[in-house]
Design a protein around this motif. Structure first.
Motif, PDB file in Angstrom:
ATOM      1  N   GLU A 155       0.829  -1.205   0.000  1.00  7.20           N
ATOM      2  CA  GLU A 155       0.000   0.000   0.000  1.00  7.20           C
ATOM      3  C   GLU A 155       0.866   1.259   0.000  1.00  7.20           C
ATOM      4  O   GLU A 155       0.510   2.267  -0.631  1.00  7.20           O
ATOM      5  CB  GLU A 155      -0.934  -0.017   1.201  1.00  7.20           C
ATOM      6  N   ARG A 156       1.989   1.185   0.670  1.00  9.26           N
ATOM      7  CA  ARG A 156       2.925   2.323   0.661  1.00  9.26           C
ATOM      8  C   ARG A 156       3.447   2.577  -0.755  1.00  9.26           C
ATOM      9  O   ARG A 156       3.500   3.723  -1.220  1.00  9.26           O
ATOM     10  CB  ARG A 156       4.089   2.028   1.609  1.00  9.26           C
ATOM     11  N   ARG A 159       0.548   4.024  -2.980  1.00 10.58           N
ATOM     12  CA  ARG A 159       0.281   5.454  -2.743  1.00 10.58           C
ATOM     13  C   ARG A 159       1.337   6.328  -3.393  1.00 10.58           C
ATOM     14  O   ARG A 159       1.027   7.363  -4.002  1.00 10.58           O
ATOM     15  CB  ARG A 159       0.240   5.731  -1.235  1.00 10.58           C
ATOM     16  N   ALA A 160       2.611   5.909  -3.298  1.00 12.79           N
ATOM     17  CA  ALA A 160       3.699   6.691  -3.898  1.00 12.79           C
ATOM     18  C   ALA A 160       3.560   6.737  -5.419  1.00 12.79           C
ATOM     19  O   ALA A 160       3.772   7.788  -6.047  1.00 12.79           O
ATOM     20  CB  ALA A 160       5.044   6.100  -3.493  1.00 12.79           C
ATOM     21  N   ILE A 161       3.193   5.585  -6.004  1.00 16.43           N
ATOM     22  CA  ILE A 161       3.017   5.549  -7.468  1.00 16.43           C
ATOM     23  C   ILE A 161       1.872   6.458  -7.901  1.00 16.43           C
ATOM     24  O   ILE A 161       1.972   7.174  -8.913  1.00 16.43           O
ATOM     25  CB  ILE A 161       2.770   4.102  -7.931  1.00 16.43           C
ATOM     26  N   GLU A 179       9.203  -0.110 -15.855  1.00 16.53           N
ATOM     27  CA  GLU A 179       9.212   1.134 -15.085  1.00 16.53           C
ATOM     28  C   GLU A 179       8.719   0.888 -13.661  1.00 16.53           C
ATOM     29  O   GLU A 179       9.198   1.508 -12.711  1.00 16.53           O
ATOM     30  CB  GLU A 179       8.345   2.185 -15.779  1.00 16.53           C
ATOM     31  N   LEU A 180       7.768  -0.024 -13.500  1.00 16.48           N
ATOM     32  CA  LEU A 180       7.292  -0.374 -12.160  1.00 16.48           C
ATOM     33  C   LEU A 180       8.436  -0.883 -11.292  1.00 16.48           C
ATOM     34  O   LEU A 180       8.588  -0.475 -10.134  1.00 16.48           O
ATOM     35  CB  LEU A 180       6.212  -1.460 -12.248  1.00 16.48           C
ATOM     36  N   ASN A 181       9.267  -1.755 -11.849  1.00 14.56           N
ATOM     37  CA  ASN A 181      10.384  -2.297 -11.079  1.00 14.56           C
ATOM     38  C   ASN A 181      11.335  -1.196 -10.638  1.00 14.56           C
ATOM     39  O   ASN A 181      11.833  -1.206  -9.501  1.00 14.56           O
ATOM     40  CB  ASN A 181      11.136  -3.341 -11.913  1.00 14.56           C
ATOM     41  N   ARG A 182      11.616  -0.253 -11.523  1.00 16.58           N
ATOM     42  CA  ARG A 182      12.502   0.852 -11.145  1.00 16.58           C
ATOM     43  C   ARG A 182      11.868   1.679 -10.026  1.00 16.58           C
ATOM     44  O   ARG A 182      12.553   2.109  -9.088  1.00 16.58           O
ATOM     45  CB  ARG A 182      12.796   1.728 -12.364  1.00 16.58           C
ATOM     46  N   LEU A 183      10.567   1.928 -10.107  1.00 16.87           N
ATOM     47  CA  LEU A 183       9.866   2.688  -9.074  1.00 16.87           C
ATOM     48  C   LEU A 183       9.855   1.942  -7.741  1.00 16.87           C
ATOM     49  O   LEU A 183       9.999   2.550  -6.678  1.00 16.87           O
ATOM     50  CB  LEU A 183       8.434   2.982  -9.517  1.00 16.87           C
ATOM     51  N   PHE A 184       9.674   0.608  -7.809  1.00 15.66           N
ATOM     52  CA  PHE A 184       9.676  -0.183  -6.573  1.00 15.66           C
ATOM     53  C   PHE A 184      10.979   0.025  -5.810  1.00 15.66           C
ATOM     54  O   PHE A 184      10.984   0.299  -4.602  1.00 15.66           O
ATOM     55  CB  PHE A 184       9.516  -1.679  -6.891  1.00 15.66           C
ATOM     56  N   HIS A 185      12.100  -0.135  -6.506  1.00 15.37           N
ATOM     57  CA  HIS A 185      13.407   0.026  -5.855  1.00 15.37           C
ATOM     58  C   HIS A 185      13.591   1.455  -5.337  1.00 15.37           C
ATOM     59  O   HIS A 185      14.130   1.676  -4.249  1.00 15.37           O
ATOM     60  CB  HIS A 185      14.532  -0.329  -6.847  1.00 15.37           C
ATOM     61  N   TRP A 186      13.156   2.427  -6.109  1.00 15.76           N
ATOM     62  CA  TRP A 186      13.347   3.827  -5.719  1.00 15.76           C
ATOM     63  C   TRP A 186      12.492   4.181  -4.500  1.00 15.76           C
ATOM     64  O   TRP A 186      12.947   4.875  -3.587  1.00 15.76           O
ATOM     65  CB  TRP A 186      12.972   4.723  -6.891  1.00 15.76           C
ATOM     66  N   ILE A 187      11.269   3.688  -4.447  1.00 18.23           N
ATOM     67  CA  ILE A 187      10.359   4.008  -3.337  1.00 18.23           C
ATOM     68  C   ILE A 187      10.799   3.316  -2.050  1.00 18.23           C
ATOM     69  O   ILE A 187      10.826   3.928  -0.981  1.00 18.23           O
ATOM     70  CB  ILE A 187       8.913   3.600  -3.695  1.00 18.23           C
TER      71      ILE A 187
END
Length: 378
Positions: A155-156, A159-161, A179-187
């Motif tokens: 959920e965290r 929300r960030a996405i 792009e989702l994978n890159r966002l996961f690591h960044w968040i």
């Protein structure tokens, strides 16, 4: 009986796991065990003999109830039913009984396994057997606790996405798997590895107990398996798909979260060298227990003598007599908020409330143990 092995190990769990490996089996239901240790004390070294269970023509029923006239033996095979089960006779060695409803057994249970979900009542003695009641409820409660941590992270991330989508003025469908994978690591940053570990522990727990769980647990575990490592393979191909997965996980948690109902019941007259567990209450109505491992999420009542072994109940233990004049350690345990009542506690009985222990040094009448202001009072 078939192929067998003799195992010596530090604990019963370790012995059973080693037996599975040596017999080349994957599930405990595929083997039978015979305790060779004369006085079995949970947590202490143990010796057992394990047998490869021979195939039988199992009796299965998806109906509301099933009546078995007479004994459960090699002729009937193992029994599994989706409703209530009534057996008028005995359950013979090496058999497995399972019901998602109530179970009533008119005779004895010897060297067998019985698993029920609501009420299990046995009119005869239980000898060298394993009886579990409310297994699925207890397991699903534990899994929901593990899933809560996973859902918190999911959920965290979600929300960030969503915030990123607003800032970039993009639609969820436009964020692909890469792009989702890159966002996961960044968040997640430094939390990425702890989250992966938590997720994997949840998935492994589900995989280890697939035969005891409803199919929706395995479906969710499969969906989570490659998330944050290979989203395309997991079926999460966009931010929209990921939001759907988060909703699915939250709904699963909410359906199976602990609701405080511990209404399962196991009732029997006497047990020897057996393992008894219940998600609710255990009642031993006659002679008592001898060298058993007993665990209840609510209460344990023994209207007889408890000789050797270990008893645990979250809320209350009530026993007529505990311990043995001829030796053999008897251990009674409850949580910090629980109580233990013993009519006659023999010398050597260990009484635990939370992490505090009282050793009965001489025979004592009328024991009542509980915590008062952080101190153990007996």
């Amino acid at each position: 009986m078939g192929e067998s092995v003799i195992i010596k190990a530090a604990t019963l769990e370790e012995a059973m796991e080693r037996a599975l490996v040596e017999l080349g089996l994957k599930k405990r239901k595929e083997m039978d065990i015979e305790l060779l240790t004369e006085l079995y004390v949970p947590g202490q070294p143990i010796k057992l003999k394990a047998f490869r269970r021979q195939p039988t023509g199992d009796l299965e029923s998806c109906g509301k109830s099933l009546l078995v006239e007479g004994n459960v033996d090699r002729t009937t095979g193992n029994i599994r039913t989706g409703g209530d089960l009534h057996i008028t006779g005995h359950v013979h060695p090496s058999l497995f009984i399972e019901s998602v409803g109530n179970i009533l057994i008119g005779g004895t249970v010897q060297k067998a396994i019985v698993e029920g979900e609501r009420i299990v009542q046995i009119n005869g003695n239980v000898l060298s057997s394993t009886i579990h009641v409310g297994v699925r409820d207890a397991l699903e409660n534990e899994l929901s606790l593990r899933l809560e941590g996973v859902v918190h992270y999911l959920e965290r991330i979600d929300r960030a996405i969503q915030e990123i989508l607003i800032v970039r003025d993009r639609l969820p469908e436009e964020i692909d798997a890469a792009e989702l994978n890159r966002l996961f690591h960044w968040i997640l940053e430094e939390k990425f590895i702890p989250f992966q570990r938590m997720k994997q522990e949840f998935i492994q727990k589900v995989k280890n107990h697939t035969t005891q769980l409803s199919d929706d647990w395995e479906v969710l575990a499969d969906h989570l398996y490659n998330v944050l490592s290979d989203t395309a393979k997991s079926g999460v191909r966009s931010a929209k798909d990921f939001s759907g997965l988060v909703i699915e996980a939250r709904q699963m948690h909410d359906r199976h979260a602990e609701d405080g109902k511990l209404d399962s019941l196991l009732e029997l007259p006497y047990a020897l060298n057996s393992v008894l567990s219940c998600n609710g209450t255990i009642k031993v109505t006659e002679k008592g227990l001898s060298n058993c491992s007993v665990s209840a999420r609510r209460d344990v009542y023994v209207e007889g003598i408890c000789r050797g072994g270990e008893l645990y109940a979250d809320q209350k233990i009530s026993i007529l007599e505990s311990g043995s004049v001829s030796g053999g350690k008897t251990v009674l345990k409850t949580s910090e908020t629980g109580t233990i009542t013993v009519g006659l506690a023999r010398e050597g009985t260990e009484i635990w409330v939370g992490t505090e222990c009282h050793l009965v040094e001489r025979d004592q009448i009328g024991v009542f143990a509980r915590m008062v202001d952080g101190e153990l009072c007996v």
